[in-house]
Design an enzyme around this catalytic site. Structure first.
Site, mmCIF file in Angstrom:
data_model
loop_
_atom_site.group_PDB
_atom_site.id
_atom_site.type_symbol
_atom_site.label_atom_id
_atom_site.label_comp_id
_atom_site.label_asym_id
_atom_site.label_seq_id
_atom_site.Cartn_x
_atom_site.Cartn_y
_atom_site.Cartn_z
ATOM 1 N N GLU A 89 0.805 -1.218 0.000
ATOM 2 C CA GLU A 89 0.000 0.000 0.000
ATOM 3 C C GLU A 89 0.839 1.269 0.000
ATOM 4 O OE1 GLU A 89 -3.147 0.074 -0.447
ATOM 5 O OE2 GLU A 89 -3.712 -1.999 -0.102
ATOM 6 N N GLU A 98 -2.740 8.332 -0.655
ATOM 7 C CA GLU A 98 -3.044 7.706 -1.931
ATOM 8 C C GLU A 98 -2.656 8.624 -3.085
ATOM 9 O OE1 GLU A 98 -7.017 5.913 -4.237
ATOM 10 O OE2 GLU A 98 -7.151 6.716 -2.194
#
Length: 226
Positions: A89, A98
């Site tokens: 991630e 993100e």
């Protein structure tokens, strides 16, 4: 005598035993080797360089049952799975948010218990990339920060970053981990990846998990995909 190899295989089963680590400094060295082995693969300019073993251990104080499930091998598999997800991630602890997150809508307007602040974005942040208002709200309530009005805290405070990752893990992933690694993928991002939706990403997750299982000297088990 504990050899370097055996220390490495045991290192993360000892991440939360500070008393032992303090009594046997060699364990600290082994744990740092594992953690830094992930972190060092990220570029020096990465925002995630503020992650550290120390901040992880501080967060672990809130979830001291992490990595303590079933047998020693079960614990090792859980630890390998968690850090496999974190590696995937965050790009080896490079990213704290993100990519292109602000352009994406993670507001579930039907969730009235944790209503969105229209001036905030609930895109992925932290080691597990916590997303959606219905996760930021209860995570903040449980941990002690304003998840709906200050979601950026998950990116900016490394201890809260790890604590939210552990909050999500213990609430949504730990309950299915006994079903195999594939079940944890379903719990993390099954709607977008499982049942042939994104097999490439599934295989990347499996790759990191099996690598860390090998480092810890444990069989990865069955049911690796979803």
């Amino acid at each position: 005598m504990v050899t370097g190899l055996s220390m490495k295989k045991k290192l993360l089963t000892l991440t939360h035993v500070g008393v032992i680590a303090g009594a046997f400094p060699s364990y600290i060295e082994a744990q740092n080797e594992f953690f830094n082995g992930i972190l060092d693969q990220a570029d020096a300019s990465c925002a995630g360089k503020n992650y550290s073993r120390a901040t992880f251990l501080e967060a672990l104080n809130s979830y001291d049952q992490f990595g303590r499930t079933g047998s020693v091998d079960d614990s090792k598999r859980e630890i390998a799975a968690f850090f496999g997800y974190v590696t995937h991630e965050t790009g080896h602890f490079c990213y704290i948010e993100e990519i292109d997150g602000p352009s994406k809508d993670y507001c579930d307007e039907n969730n009235t218990e944790y209503p969105c602040n229209p001036d905030k974005g609930y895109y992925g942040r932290g080691p597990i990339q916590l997303s959606w208002n219905f996760n930021y709200g209860p995570a903040g309530k449980s941990i002690g920060f304003d998840g709906l009005n200050s979601p950026e805290t998950v990116a900016n405070d490394p201890v809260i970053s790890f604590t939210t990752a552990l909050w999500y893990w213990m609430n949504f992933v730990r309950p299915v981990i006994g079903q195999g690694f594939g079940a944890t993928i379903s719990a993390i991002n099954g709607a977008l990846e499982c049942d042939g939706r994104n097999p490439e990403t599934v295989q990347k997750r499996v790759k990191y998990y099996t690598e860390y299982c090998n480092e810890l000297g444990v069989d990865p088990g069955q049911n690796l995909t979803c």
